[in-house]
Design an enzyme around this catalytic site. Sequence first.
Site, PDB file in Angstrom:
ATOM      1  N   GLY A   1       0.810  -1.206   0.000  1.00 19.08           N
ATOM      2  CA  GLY A   1       0.000   0.000   0.000  1.00 19.08           C
ATOM      3  C   GLY A   1       0.848   1.262   0.000  1.00 19.08           C
TER       4      GLY A   1
ATOM      5  N   TYR B   1      -2.814  -9.433   7.747  1.00 18.14           N
ATOM      6  CA  TYR B   1      -4.124  -9.144   8.352  1.00 18.14           C
ATOM      7  C   TYR B   1      -4.606 -10.268   9.262  1.00 18.14           C
ATOM      8  CZ  TYR B   1      -4.511  -5.510   4.692  1.00 18.14           C
ATOM      9  OH  TYR B   1      -4.306  -4.434   3.872  1.00 18.14           O
TER      10      TYR B   1
ATOM     11  N   GLY C   1      -7.304  -2.737   0.333  1.00 18.84           N
ATOM     12  CA  GLY C   1      -6.075  -3.292   0.860  1.00 18.84           C
ATOM     13  C   GLY C   1      -5.002  -2.267   1.097  1.00 18.84           C
ATOM     14  N   CYS C   2      -5.118  -1.501   2.140  1.00 24.31           N
ATOM     15  CA  CYS C   2      -4.076  -0.554   2.503  1.00 24.31           C
ATOM     16  C   CYS C   2      -3.785   0.448   1.393  1.00 24.31           C
ATOM     17  CB  CYS C   2      -2.774  -1.251   2.861  1.00 24.31           C
ATOM     18  SG  CYS C   2      -2.804  -2.051   4.464  1.00 24.31           S
ATOM     19  N   VAL C   3      -4.765   0.874   0.644  1.00 24.98           N
ATOM     20  CA  VAL C   3      -4.489   1.916  -0.356  1.00 24.98           C
ATOM     21  C   VAL C   3      -5.430   3.104  -0.174  1.00 24.98           C
ATOM     22  CG1 VAL C   3      -3.505   0.430  -2.104  1.00 24.98           C
ATOM     23  CG2 VAL C   3      -5.965   0.800  -2.050  1.00 24.98           C
TER      24      VAL C   3
END
Lengths: 296, 536, 105
Positions: free
Chosen positions: B276, B313, C103-105
């Site tokens: 990310g 996660y 997802g983490c973006v």
Amino acid sequence: MFWHGFIIGSIVVFILILAYRIIRIASLPVHLRWELAPIPHERDRSKYGGSYLEVYEWWQKPRKKSLTAVIKYMAVEILLLRAIWKYNRALWPLSLTFHAGIYLVILAILLSIIHALVSIGGATSELLLDIAWIIAITGYVLGGLGVVGLILKRISNEGLRPFSSFTTYFNLFFLGAVFLTGYMSWMKAENLAADMSLIIKQTLTLDNAINISYPLSLHIGLSLVFLIYLPMTNMIHFIAKYFTYHEIRWDDEPQDAKMTVKILGLMKQPVGWASSHIKTEEKKNWADTSSGHEKT
Amino acid sequence: MKKLKLTDIAANENTPLTELNIDELIPLPPPYDRAGDLPGFRQLTEDQRQRLVCNLDGVVSYAGLPKPENEAEKKKYIEQFLGGLKKLLDKENNWTFLQPLILSLDYCAQCQTCNDACPVYLASGRNDLYRPTYRSEIFRRLIDKYGKTGGKLRARLTGKDIRLNWATITRLYELSYRCNLCRRCAQACPMGVDNALITRELRKLFSQELGWAPKELHEKGTVLQLEVGSPTGLNPRVAIDNLEFLDEEFSEATGIDVKTVWDKQGADVLLIHSAGDIISFPESPISFTILCNAAGINWTLSSEIGGYDGVNYGLFYDDVQLARVAIRHAEIARKLGVKKIVMGECGHQHKAFITVADRVLTGDLNIPRESVMTFLENLVFSGKIEFDPSKNDFPVTLHDPCNVVRNLGIVEPQRRILRYLCPQFREMTPSGVDNYCCGGGGGLSVMSDVNFTDWKVNVSGRMKFKQVLEAFADVPGPEVNKYVCAPCLNCKLQFRDIFEHYGAKERSGIICGGLAELIVNAMVDIKTPFIKWFDD
Amino acid sequence: MAQMELAGNTYEVDENGFMQETSRWTEDVAKAYAKLEKVNELTEEHWKALNYLRTYYLANGICPMIRRLIKETGYNLSKLYQLFPKGPAQSACKWAGVPKPTGCV
Ligand code: SF4
Ligand code: SF4
């Protein structure tokens, strides 16, 4: 012989149940690491909650652990209720009064035992009895006040009320009755500690002359029933606390050879969870289900 | 605000237990103190109310929860729940956390000391629903009733009877995602009881037995990571391609040669970022490339599936997935033959990989693992790079990611860097191991189904936003550029959502970024400012 | 699964209105999405960004980084927000008919 049997029997039952519960907890499998700062055995860093993971390439460096810091931390926690002082100041005076009552009564009993042992050897000490006597009555008063205070607080406080069950109140009332009958016995007796010490001596020497009159008989009877009841309840948190602190919050041990053996054993156990991402035709064990996700 | 009883959990399965009202939340400092000026709470549409299970607080975090048509179907789920509950108490199925779970269940003294430690509960204006003990005590009573012999009778006799029905299980599911797993409550508990752990066990029950888990964490989370390489959907080819693109971009912008190293066999250090970061905060991975190269470190990234995304996660909801991801990461490092693995700026990666999974990685899989904080500290003070702290002369405050600080005790290295490189560094109150969670902890920061984002920015992130504003109270206006250093991707995402919701950049001049960017910004060799408040 | 009517057809969408069946996307879908966000006219500039997003997604299974989008279109971030009121992720991706980035973006 009734009293001998009752007293010794209760103590034996207490010890047996307690030991059983301790063994039950201690024999649970090694768990995954779940430590929580601050950890007092971190000698140089515990002041601000630091750990050995703050050291560059920590696995190459020696670890400095301090046992004294741990003992000091626990002493303050047990005797002065540090966590409640820090996080729940409004409850602290009451909780401290209550716990101080318990600690003092236990201390008075210990002193009485010491005196009983001494007196088996033929000596007596008025001073020791007087001290024990003062400690006992302080204990009964503080404990009693603590119980009343806690019950009132639980009834009146909106946050506590919904979480207080029949058992919570029952336990408090029970302890309250122990304190109250102790107080009544004290009122009746010339020197309660002397009486107690005598009873202990007679129990230890199996002396048939043992004779306990009301209300002390009620007090001792209640106390013994409480002693049997105690290890069946969550009031043995003094034991659980050892585990929650030392074995969980402060357990920051990296895996060593001994642990590896245990873990390999645990990983051989079958996994029975039913979700589709876990369940397979033939049951897998932990080792198989968690590896083999290597893709190239 | 309505007072809640524990037994309410089982009542009226289609009505929310509580309604959230912005006016009842704790107030924020100006200019964010007038609820009327702020975008409100997104309410569910009529259609959504019909289709979705919405019976907790008007917020839905997972649209995929089933909505049974008839009683038989409900009963099936309740049976599954009971099956899972028993597995949680069993040595084979839950050896991983059995001891902590049993202790936390059996020894709560009901003193409620933990409540005021909880940022969610405080922020909500002390809504009963969000007490750390509310969900725990209900779950505890269910376990006592259904998991122990004579439990049903005892429950009746002691007045601790909680009914187990469709309302109970769906509300417990949803309520298990109203907690950041930050463990501030656990720190406060005199007994050492851990309500965060209980919450996580509850999530495990749902995930491992019923297959109920937020889609961002499971289906598009760990499952995608093990299959494609990353919950973002980034596959190895695109990961490399993106960084090549970024190398070029930043070489141009900084005037120095930026070259990310991939798959170098036998490197000293395997660095695992969060994917990310590559996509949403590309300055972060690029900063590491710049710093590692400048300090002459023999390092590499991995382009294997999962090897370029350090998130795990599983830590939030599922032990099996946790183990699978951790073992996958370790296998990659073993294959590369590196001496150590360095975590990227990601809190839960730290906790999952350095400590929790330490007891899953056996033999040669247990490769030394190090925090990015100590790695960067060593690099900054190595003398190999020249710095000019005056380049960072703007107000900076530090957010402590719970998983790095409260959970691992890594407190000072990052502070030593900031005290050296940021002349206007100031602490938040409280900070260090007493910090408040950003509100995105426990996986919440990546969850955004239905109207869940509104809950995160209004409730769970509220204490943090308040703290940030207070840390900058001496320079509140937008004319002063301010930087919240959050060395954790999940925290950064949560800050981004909060700041966007409140317009914090426009109204207060606050942005959020990582630690490595501040270090690069202070490098003498970097000629133009690396950190930017406005795009050009 | 939620449904949504766009340009006279019904599509499966997620709870935030993102299309789930990317292949069924048409230019009319994009126009319909835009209307919902009060953009009544899709210009050349919009299409340049939308087409790039879509092509990139179909080739790579993921939305491009914003930096790539900026480089490719030549628009800076403020310009992108002018064109797409809720920004590249919340508006542009949605209009282009690709799933919501996660997802983490
Ligand atoms: S979890 Fe701990 S602090 Fe909270 S009510 Fe139970 S014993 Fe008290
Ligand atoms: S873990 Fe954090 S968010 Fe969850 S109940 Fe405890 S204090 Fe509250």
